[in-house]
Design a protein around this motif. Sequence first.
Motif, PDB file in Angstrom:
ATOM      1  N   ALA A  34     -22.366   0.713  -2.230  1.00  0.00           N
ATOM      2  CA  ALA A  34     -23.728   1.188  -1.989  1.00  0.00           C
ATOM      3  C   ALA A  34     -23.723   2.549  -1.313  1.00  0.00           C
ATOM      4  CB  ALA A  34     -24.490   0.167  -1.147  1.00  0.00           C
ATOM      5  N   ARG A  35     -22.797   2.752  -0.396  1.00  0.00           N
ATOM      6  CA  ARG A  35     -22.703   4.063   0.270  1.00  0.00           C
ATOM      7  C   ARG A  35     -22.327   5.155  -0.738  1.00  0.00           C
ATOM      8  NH1 ARG A  35     -23.301   4.138   5.589  1.00  0.00           N
ATOM      9  NH2 ARG A  35     -22.994   2.210   6.797  1.00  0.00           N
ATOM     10  N   THR A  36     -21.446   4.815  -1.648  1.00  0.00           N
ATOM     11  CA  THR A  36     -21.066   5.778  -2.685  1.00  0.00           C
ATOM     12  C   THR A  36     -22.256   6.079  -3.582  1.00  0.00           C
ATOM     13  OG1 THR A  36     -18.762   5.005  -2.677  1.00  0.00           O
ATOM     14  CG2 THR A  36     -19.510   6.194  -4.632  1.00  0.00           C
ATOM     15  N   GLN A  37     -22.996   5.032  -3.964  1.00  0.00           N
ATOM     16  CA  GLN A  37     -24.190   5.233  -4.784  1.00  0.00           C
ATOM     17  C   GLN A  37     -25.230   6.072  -4.043  1.00  0.00           C
ATOM     18  OE1 GLN A  37     -25.232   1.107  -5.504  1.00  0.00           O
ATOM     19  NE2 GLN A  37     -24.419   1.167  -7.590  1.00  0.00           N
ATOM     20  N   LEU A  38     -25.414   5.779  -2.769  1.00  0.00           N
ATOM     21  CA  LEU A  38     -26.399   6.516  -1.968  1.00  0.00           C
ATOM     22  C   LEU A  38     -26.057   7.995  -1.911  1.00  0.00           C
ATOM     23  CD1 LEU A  38     -28.878   6.468  -0.100  1.00  0.00           C
ATOM     24  CD2 LEU A  38     -27.333   5.935   1.807  1.00  0.00           C
ATOM     25  N   GLY A  40     -24.663   9.650  -4.112  1.00  0.00           N
ATOM     26  CA  GLY A  40     -24.855  10.256  -5.419  1.00  0.00           C
ATOM     27  C   GLY A  40     -26.310  10.404  -5.835  1.00  0.00           C
ATOM     28  N   LEU A  41     -27.235   9.831  -5.055  1.00  0.00           N
ATOM     29  CA  LEU A  41     -28.647   9.930  -5.398  1.00  0.00           C
ATOM     30  C   LEU A  41     -29.195  11.322  -5.092  1.00  0.00           C
ATOM     31  CD1 LEU A  41     -29.983   6.490  -4.091  1.00  0.00           C
ATOM     32  CD2 LEU A  41     -29.648   7.191  -6.475  1.00  0.00           C
ATOM     33  N   THR A  42     -30.108  11.779  -5.919  1.00  0.00           N
ATOM     34  CA  THR A  42     -30.731  13.087  -5.720  1.00  0.00           C
ATOM     35  C   THR A  42     -31.843  12.981  -4.687  1.00  0.00           C
ATOM     36  OG1 THR A  42     -30.260  13.762  -7.991  1.00  0.00           O
ATOM     37  CG2 THR A  42     -32.024  14.944  -6.837  1.00  0.00           C
ATOM     38  N   VAL A  43     -31.778  13.820  -3.684  1.00  0.00           N
ATOM     39  CA  VAL A  43     -32.812  13.873  -2.652  1.00  0.00           C
ATOM     40  C   VAL A  43     -33.880  14.863  -3.092  1.00  0.00           C
ATOM     41  CG1 VAL A  43     -33.337  14.408  -0.241  1.00  0.00           C
ATOM     42  CG2 VAL A  43     -31.177  13.269  -0.826  1.00  0.00           C
ATOM     43  N   ALA A  44     -35.118  14.419  -3.121  1.00  0.00           N
ATOM     44  CA  ALA A  44     -36.220  15.276  -3.565  1.00  0.00           C
ATOM     45  C   ALA A  44     -37.522  14.824  -2.915  1.00  0.00           C
ATOM     46  CB  ALA A  44     -36.349  15.211  -5.093  1.00  0.00           C
ATOM     47  N   VAL A  45     -38.476  15.724  -2.880  1.00  0.00           N
ATOM     48  CA  VAL A  45     -39.798  15.380  -2.361  1.00  0.00           C
ATOM     49  C   VAL A  45     -40.467  14.425  -3.349  1.00  0.00           C
ATOM     50  CG1 VAL A  45     -42.076  16.283  -1.750  1.00  0.00           C
ATOM     51  CG2 VAL A  45     -40.004  17.588  -1.176  1.00  0.00           C
ATOM     52  N   ALA A  46     -41.089  13.394  -2.830  1.00  0.00           N
ATOM     53  CA  ALA A  46     -41.740  12.411  -3.697  1.00  0.00           C
ATOM     54  C   ALA A  46     -42.921  13.035  -4.439  1.00  0.00           C
ATOM     55  CB  ALA A  46     -42.221  11.225  -2.867  1.00  0.00           C
ATOM     56  N   GLY A  47     -43.172  12.544  -5.651  1.00  0.00           N
ATOM     57  CA  GLY A  47     -44.310  13.015  -6.423  1.00  0.00           C
ATOM     58  C   GLY A  47     -45.622  12.573  -5.792  1.00  0.00           C
ATOM     59  N   SER A  48     -46.712  13.054  -6.326  1.00  0.00           N
ATOM     60  CA  SER A  48     -48.029  12.793  -5.739  1.00  0.00           C
ATOM     61  C   SER A  48     -48.583  11.407  -6.063  1.00  0.00           C
ATOM     62  CB  SER A  48     -49.023  13.835  -6.241  1.00  0.00           C
ATOM     63  OG  SER A  48     -49.235  13.682  -7.639  1.00  0.00           O
ATOM     64  N   GLY A  49     -48.106  10.795  -7.113  1.00  0.00           N
ATOM     65  CA  GLY A  49     -48.654   9.512  -7.534  1.00  0.00           C
ATOM     66  C   GLY A  49     -49.796   9.664  -8.516  1.00  0.00           C
ATOM     67  N   THR A 189     -34.995   9.343  -7.731  1.00  0.00           N
ATOM     68  CA  THR A 189     -34.712  10.158  -6.553  1.00  0.00           C
ATOM     69  C   THR A 189     -35.080   9.413  -5.275  1.00  0.00           C
ATOM     70  OG1 THR A 189     -36.904  11.200  -6.585  1.00  0.00           O
ATOM     71  CG2 THR A 189     -35.156  12.271  -7.864  1.00  0.00           C
ATOM     72  N   ILE A 190     -34.628   9.945  -4.153  1.00  0.00           N
ATOM     73  CA  ILE A 190     -35.011   9.425  -2.843  1.00  0.00           C
ATOM     74  C   ILE A 190     -35.426  10.599  -1.965  1.00  0.00           C
ATOM     75  CG2 ILE A 190     -33.565   7.360  -2.878  1.00  0.00           C
ATOM     76  CD1 ILE A 190     -31.508   8.887  -1.205  1.00  0.00           C
ATOM     77  N   THR A 191     -36.245  10.323  -0.977  1.00  0.00           N
ATOM     78  CA  THR A 191     -36.608  11.367  -0.016  1.00  0.00           C
ATOM     79  C   THR A 191     -35.552  11.429   1.075  1.00  0.00           C
ATOM     80  OG1 THR A 191     -37.873   9.887   1.404  1.00  0.00           O
ATOM     81  CG2 THR A 191     -39.060  10.922  -0.454  1.00  0.00           C
ATOM     82  N   SER A 192     -35.586  12.480   1.862  1.00  0.00           N
ATOM     83  CA  SER A 192     -34.638  12.618   2.964  1.00  0.00           C
ATOM     84  C   SER A 192     -34.820  11.488   3.978  1.00  0.00           C
ATOM     85  CB  SER A 192     -34.834  13.976   3.646  1.00  0.00           C
ATOM     86  OG  SER A 192     -33.958  14.113   4.754  1.00  0.00           O
ATOM     87  N   ALA A 193     -36.072  11.153   4.277  1.00  0.00           N
ATOM     88  CA  ALA A 193     -36.343  10.079   5.237  1.00  0.00           C
ATOM     89  C   ALA A 193     -35.872   8.738   4.697  1.00  0.00           C
ATOM     90  CB  ALA A 193     -37.831  10.028   5.551  1.00  0.00           C
ATOM     91  N   GLU A 194     -36.052   8.532   3.408  1.00  0.00           N
ATOM     92  CA  GLU A 194     -35.613   7.303   2.754  1.00  0.00           C
ATOM     93  C   GLU A 194     -34.095   7.164   2.836  1.00  0.00           C
ATOM     94  OE1 GLU A 194     -35.871   5.522  -1.828  1.00  0.00           O
ATOM     95  OE2 GLU A 194     -37.096   7.240  -1.243  1.00  0.00           O
ATOM     96  N   THR A 196     -32.073   8.485   5.070  1.00  0.00           N
ATOM     97  CA  THR A 196     -31.690   8.213   6.456  1.00  0.00           C
ATOM     98  C   THR A 196     -31.905   6.747   6.800  1.00  0.00           C
ATOM     99  OG1 THR A 196     -32.208  10.467   7.164  1.00  0.00           O
ATOM    100  CG2 THR A 196     -32.182   8.768   8.870  1.00  0.00           C
ATOM    101  N   ALA A 197     -33.039   6.196   6.374  1.00  0.00           N
ATOM    102  CA  ALA A 197     -33.344   4.790   6.652  1.00  0.00           C
ATOM    103  C   ALA A 197     -32.352   3.866   5.957  1.00  0.00           C
ATOM    104  CB  ALA A 197     -34.761   4.467   6.209  1.00  0.00           C
ATOM    105  N   LEU A 198     -32.023   4.153   4.715  1.00  0.00           N
ATOM    106  CA  LEU A 198     -31.077   3.331   3.973  1.00  0.00           C
ATOM    107  C   LEU A 198     -29.688   3.372   4.602  1.00  0.00           C
ATOM    108  CD1 LEU A 198     -32.233   4.267   0.371  1.00  0.00           C
ATOM    109  CD2 LEU A 198     -32.325   1.962   1.372  1.00  0.00           C
ATOM    110  N   SER A 199     -29.263   4.546   5.018  1.00  0.00           N
ATOM    111  CA  SER A 199     -27.957   4.684   5.665  1.00  0.00           C
ATOM    112  C   SER A 199     -27.910   3.868   6.947  1.00  0.00           C
ATOM    113  CB  SER A 199     -27.689   6.163   5.958  1.00  0.00           C
ATOM    114  OG  SER A 199     -26.421   6.315   6.594  1.00  0.00           O
TER     115      SER A 199
END
Length: 205
Positions: A34-38, A40-49, A189-194, A196-199
């Motif tokens: 999971a740490r390896t997968q994390l 490798g994930l692209t960090v990006a600002v979340a879309g607007s919805g 993608t994941i956000t930067s805050a996401e 950090t929380a997952l880690s």
Amino acid sequence: MKLSISVALTSAVAVLAAPAPMPTPPGIPTASSARTQLAGLTVAVAGSGTGYSRDLFPTWDAISGNCNAREFVLKRDGQNVVVNNACESQSGTWISPYDNASFTTASSLDIDHMVPLKNAWISGASSWTTAQREALANDVSRPQLWAVSASANRSKGDRSPDQWKPPLTSFYCTYAKSWIDVKSFYQLTITSAEKTALSSMLDTC
């Protein structure tokens, strides 16, 4: 002889008193993976919805025989589940992994999407085809669908791990590993805050 009988009875009582095992959908990676997968994930600002609708993620496809995805997960995640010919759960016992709540009625449970559909939308699924979104919404091959208490599911809503965590802190590790695996497989993608929380949640493993 008396000692042997006493030990046997004690063991039997211990087995009977043991709590029901938590459900374990397939595909949950090890903490290391999971740490390896994390990473490798692209960090990006979340879309607007904008444009999101749950209808864009068709749910409860047929999975096995008469079982749709919801009934399949209820049968998989429960203990001693009895279903009718339509695969509707008539009885059984379920333990909600998010909050350790116990149920004997299937209607008391929701089927939670580990990565909520709206979160998937704002992290890449908005550009997918309907077929791709349907695959995510009905995925029983990965830790995406979970039978959980309705209260926990509705408390979570569409929030990511930096905004909501399961009430049961001992589930943080499994929750983070499952979330990461789904996002990794679907290249969301994941956000930067996401991240950090997952880690931080993986540190509990």
